[in-house]
Design a protein around this motif. Structure first.
Motif, mmCIF file in Angstrom:
data_model
loop_
_atom_site.group_PDB
_atom_site.id
_atom_site.type_symbol
_atom_site.label_atom_id
_atom_site.label_comp_id
_atom_site.label_asym_id
_atom_site.label_seq_id
_atom_site.Cartn_x
_atom_site.Cartn_y
_atom_site.Cartn_z
ATOM 1 N N ALA A 34 0.848 -1.203 0.000
ATOM 2 C CA ALA A 34 0.000 0.000 0.000
ATOM 3 C C ALA A 34 0.882 1.251 0.000
ATOM 4 C CB ALA A 34 -0.941 -0.001 1.191
ATOM 5 N N PHE A 35 1.966 1.213 0.775
ATOM 6 C CA PHE A 35 2.906 2.340 0.788
ATOM 7 C C PHE A 35 3.475 2.559 -0.607
ATOM 8 C CE2 PHE A 35 7.243 3.918 0.968
ATOM 9 C CZ PHE A 35 7.072 5.107 1.668
ATOM 10 N N ILE A 36 3.869 1.481 -1.281
ATOM 11 C CA ILE A 36 4.444 1.591 -2.619
ATOM 12 C C ILE A 36 3.420 2.175 -3.593
ATOM 13 C CG2 ILE A 36 5.282 0.253 -4.607
ATOM 14 C CD1 ILE A 36 6.709 -1.560 -2.514
ATOM 15 N N ILE A 37 2.160 1.815 -3.442
ATOM 16 C CA ILE A 37 1.125 2.366 -4.321
ATOM 17 C C ILE A 37 0.990 3.869 -4.096
ATOM 18 C CG2 ILE A 37 -1.362 2.377 -4.808
ATOM 19 C CD1 ILE A 37 -1.167 -0.746 -4.241
ATOM 20 N N PHE A 38 0.902 4.291 -2.843
ATOM 21 C CA PHE A 38 0.856 5.724 -2.559
ATOM 22 C C PHE A 38 2.096 6.420 -3.113
ATOM 23 C CE2 PHE A 38 -2.307 5.107 0.950
ATOM 24 C CZ PHE A 38 -3.180 6.134 0.603
ATOM 25 N N TYR A 39 3.265 5.848 -2.823
ATOM 26 C CA TYR A 39 4.543 6.410 -3.281
ATOM 27 C C TYR A 39 4.539 6.524 -4.798
ATOM 28 C CZ TYR A 39 9.653 7.084 -3.232
ATOM 29 O OH TYR A 39 10.925 7.589 -3.368
ATOM 30 N N GLY A 40 4.079 5.467 -5.452
ATOM 31 C CA GLY A 40 4.035 5.459 -6.915
ATOM 32 C C GLY A 40 3.124 6.527 -7.480
ATOM 33 N N ILE A 41 1.943 6.669 -6.899
ATOM 34 C CA ILE A 41 1.019 7.693 -7.391
ATOM 35 C C ILE A 41 1.626 9.081 -7.189
ATOM 36 C CG2 ILE A 41 -1.244 8.764 -7.072
ATOM 37 C CD1 ILE A 41 -2.315 5.941 -6.339
ATOM 38 N N ILE A 107 9.132 10.973 0.718
ATOM 39 C CA ILE A 107 9.778 11.211 -0.573
ATOM 40 C C ILE A 107 10.787 12.351 -0.438
ATOM 41 C CG2 ILE A 107 9.394 12.031 -2.939
ATOM 42 C CD1 ILE A 107 6.684 10.488 -2.850
ATOM 43 N N GLN A 108 10.402 13.376 0.296
ATOM 44 C CA GLN A 108 11.288 14.540 0.467
ATOM 45 C C GLN A 108 12.565 14.174 1.226
ATOM 46 O OE1 GLN A 108 10.637 17.663 -1.006
ATOM 47 N NE2 GLN A 108 12.833 17.746 -0.579
ATOM 48 N N ILE A 109 12.462 13.402 2.301
ATOM 49 C CA ILE A 109 13.689 13.052 3.041
ATOM 50 C C ILE A 109 14.591 12.164 2.201
ATOM 51 C CG2 ILE A 109 12.686 13.373 5.348
ATOM 52 C CD1 ILE A 109 12.770 10.250 5.592
ATOM 53 N N GLU A 110 13.991 11.316 1.381
ATOM 54 C CA GLU A 110 14.795 10.472 0.504
ATOM 55 C C GLU A 110 15.536 11.327 -0.525
ATOM 56 O OE1 GLU A 110 14.287 6.187 -1.652
ATOM 57 O OE2 GLU A 110 12.571 7.538 -1.726
ATOM 58 N N GLN A 111 14.828 12.280 -1.113
ATOM 59 C CA GLN A 111 15.465 13.177 -2.077
ATOM 60 C C GLN A 111 16.532 14.036 -1.405
ATOM 61 O OE1 GLN A 111 12.182 15.276 -3.892
ATOM 62 N NE2 GLN A 111 11.645 13.531 -5.180
#
Length: 149
Positions: A34-41, A107-111
């Motif tokens: 579910a996290f990957i789906i949110f992340y993907g969208i 996503i922001q912390i990863e970037q």
């Protein structure tokens, strides 16, 4: 065959990286898929194809399907038909709010972490990972297995 310490450390780091996202997913009350789906969208854009999430994040279609159904039932996403069997994924207002609060900061912390590395380090990391994955993939194709003892 002897142990290769660097390979053991690389694998440990890979698992640690994976565990960071698993723990973040758990804290959000999400399964990893579910996290990957949110992340993907969030990354691919609202209206992205279910197939794009499968292809981009190497997640099985069946896993994505069951997670999408759950997220749809919970009111986070909705689907619209595209060409042929293509399904476009959209965040509902509830899903958008959830993403802004929970997914986008991840996503922001990863970037941010990636950008704290020198450009040459980023390039080297990507190039070497691509090379390593390609070598493993090619070698794995040559293996044959038998269910018999």
């Amino acid at each position: 065959m002897g142990k290769i310490r660097e390979l053991d450390e690389w694998f440990r780091l890979f698992k640690e990286y994976d565990d960071i996202f698993h723990e973040l997913s758990r804290k959000m009350g999400l399964s990893d898929s579910a996290f990957i789906i949110f992340y993907g969208i969030c990354s691919l854009g609202n209206g992205c194809l279910q197939k794009d999430i499968c292809d981009s994040y190497y997640i099985r279609k069946q896993t994505v399907n069951s997670s999408i159904r759950s997220l749809e039932q919970d009111g986070y996403i909705y689907l619209e038909s595209g060409n042929g069997r293509d399904m476009h994924l959209y965040l509902t207002p509830k899903g958008q709010a959830f993403s802004e609060k929970n997914i986008r900061p991840v996503i922001q912390i990863e970037q941010d972490a990636f950008l704290e590395m020198e450009p040459s380090e980023r390039s080297a990391m990507v190039e070497l990972t691509v090379k390593y994955v390609s070598l493993i993939k090619n070698k794995a194709k040559k293996l044959s297995f038998s269910a018999e003892d």
